[in-house]
Design a protein around this motif. Structure first.
Motif, mmCIF file in Angstrom:
data_model
loop_
_atom_site.group_PDB
_atom_site.id
_atom_site.type_symbol
_atom_site.label_atom_id
_atom_site.label_comp_id
_atom_site.label_asym_id
_atom_site.label_seq_id
_atom_site.Cartn_x
_atom_site.Cartn_y
_atom_site.Cartn_z
ATOM 1 N N CYS A 16 0.939 7.110 -7.790
ATOM 2 C CA CYS A 16 0.228 6.241 -6.852
ATOM 3 C C CYS A 16 -0.660 7.073 -5.946
ATOM 4 C CB CYS A 16 1.211 5.409 -6.025
ATOM 5 S SG CYS A 16 2.356 6.400 -5.029
ATOM 6 N N GLU A 17 -1.682 6.413 -5.403
ATOM 7 C CA GLU A 17 -2.621 7.050 -4.482
ATOM 8 C C GLU A 17 -2.411 6.476 -3.084
ATOM 9 O OE1 GLU A 17 -4.848 9.400 -4.949
ATOM 10 O OE2 GLU A 17 -5.405 9.441 -7.075
ATOM 11 N N GLU A 18 -2.487 7.321 -2.078
ATOM 12 C CA GLU A 18 -2.310 6.871 -0.701
ATOM 13 C C GLU A 18 -3.320 5.771 -0.349
ATOM 14 O OE1 GLU A 18 -2.232 8.654 3.883
ATOM 15 O OE2 GLU A 18 -2.566 9.986 2.167
ATOM 16 N N LYS A 48 -3.631 2.822 -1.605
ATOM 17 C CA LYS A 48 -3.937 1.865 -2.682
ATOM 18 C C LYS A 48 -2.703 1.021 -3.025
ATOM 19 C CE LYS A 48 -7.689 4.491 -4.859
ATOM 20 N NZ LYS A 48 -8.191 5.086 -6.107
ATOM 21 N N GLU A 107 1.625 7.446 0.674
ATOM 22 C CA GLU A 107 1.283 8.823 0.311
ATOM 23 C C GLU A 107 0.981 8.903 -1.184
ATOM 24 O OE1 GLU A 107 5.151 11.337 -0.435
ATOM 25 O OE2 GLU A 107 5.423 10.156 1.412
ATOM 26 N N LYS A 108 0.357 9.983 -1.580
ATOM 27 C CA LYS A 108 0.084 10.197 -2.995
ATOM 28 C C LYS A 108 1.317 10.821 -3.647
ATOM 29 C CE LYS A 108 -3.042 12.669 -6.164
ATOM 30 N NZ LYS A 108 -4.241 13.537 -6.265
ATOM 31 N N VAL A 109 1.705 10.279 -4.789
ATOM 32 C CA VAL A 109 2.828 10.838 -5.549
ATOM 33 C C VAL A 109 2.302 11.255 -6.916
ATOM 34 C CG1 VAL A 109 5.083 10.390 -6.586
ATOM 35 C CG2 VAL A 109 4.515 9.406 -4.350
ATOM 36 N N GLU A 110 2.427 12.541 -7.199
ATOM 37 C CA GLU A 110 1.926 13.086 -8.460
ATOM 38 C C GLU A 110 3.006 13.915 -9.129
ATOM 39 O OE1 GLU A 110 -1.952 15.585 -10.169
ATOM 40 O OE2 GLU A 110 -1.515 15.560 -8.025
ATOM 41 N N VAL A 113 -0.446 10.876 -11.987
ATOM 42 C CA VAL A 113 -0.461 10.325 -10.629
ATOM 43 C C VAL A 113 0.236 8.966 -10.654
ATOM 44 C CG1 VAL A 113 -1.895 9.503 -8.724
ATOM 45 C CG2 VAL A 113 -2.581 11.538 -10.017
ATOM 46 N N SER A 129 0.834 -1.205 0.000
ATOM 47 C CA SER A 129 0.000 0.000 0.000
ATOM 48 C C SER A 129 0.867 1.253 0.000
ATOM 49 C CB SER A 129 -0.917 0.014 1.220
ATOM 50 O OG SER A 129 -1.842 -1.054 1.140
ATOM 51 N N ALA A 130 0.527 2.185 -0.852
ATOM 52 C CA ALA A 130 1.256 3.456 -0.899
ATOM 53 C C ALA A 130 0.971 4.258 0.366
ATOM 54 C CB ALA A 130 0.851 4.252 -2.127
#
Length: 229
Positions: free
Chosen positions: A177-179, A181, A134-137, A175, A131-132
């Protein structure tokens, strides 16, 4: 033409399964450690990294011993009930060996063990399926950290890129990854390329046993069952 019976594929990578002798060796090693060391801890781990764990284990090998593996084998080694435990109260330790857990047998003082475990933390690249945290964009624009040769590879990972005067450029926000997910194989590769480490290898103390003295570090739903056992 029918296949020849002599034409049989042989897998050279086959290894002998660890059998009864291996399990008995582990059981004996844990029993010996339980009788030799002053204290036994149950610990849990997150994002296990074998190389990092080996380094930590080597650092403490003069005063301590770690055991990881089958929880069932470790439970049998310590004893599952008061009737078959090898030292008073060790069946309570056995009950807490669930999930990603291990045993730490040591002669170190309690305060030193707590300091070592609380301070231990190693960052690493997250693996596919984890699971990520944090969100990385990535924002639209040039990606100057990548050479022009990387453009086809980045495109293969699903990134909307193109070459603009020899510079890799994102043609739209992306994006990675999403936090919360799971990471896709592509996302884990991109994070590695970007040098972003989202996995933290931690060891957390759960329970301490020391000559009849007990202490919980993390409360769980079955703690009362252990205390009353």
């Amino acid at each position: 033409m029918p296949k020849s019976k002599r034409n049989k594929q042989v897998t050279l990578s086959k290894t002998k399964k660890k059998g009864r002798d291996h399990k008995e060796a582990i059981v004996n090693a844990i029993k010996q450690a339980a009788e030799s060391y002053n204290s036994i801890y149950v610990f849990s781990y997150e994002n296990m990294r074998n190389l990092k764990f080996k380094e930590f284990r080597e650092k403490l090998k003069s005063s301590s011993r770690f055991f990881l593996g089958s929880n069932k084998v470790m439970q049998v080694s310590l004893g599952r009930s008061a009737a078959d435990e090898i030292r008073p109260g060790l069946h309570k330790v056995s009950k807490l060996l669930r999930g990603d857990a291990g045993l730490f047998c040591t002669n170190l003082q309690k305060e030193e063990v707590e300091r070592l475990f609380n301070e231990y933390e190693e960052y690493d690249f997250a693996r596919t399926g984890s699971s990520a945290t944090e969100k990385v964009e990535l924002k639209e624009g040039p990606l100057e950290q990548f050479s022009h040769e990387m453009e086809p590879y980045l495109r293969k990972q699903g990134m909307p890129v193109r070459l603009n005067k020899g510079v890799v450029e994102l043609i739209s926000d992306f994006v990675v990854c999403e936090e919360g997910k799971p990471l896709s194989p592509e996302a884990s590769r991109i994070l590695r390329l970007l040098g972003i480490k989202l996995a933290t290898f931690r060891l957390r103390l759960i329970y301490r046993w020391s000559d009849g003295d007990f202490e919980f570090y993390i409360e769980g739903p079955d703690d009362s069952d252990v205390e009353s056992a």
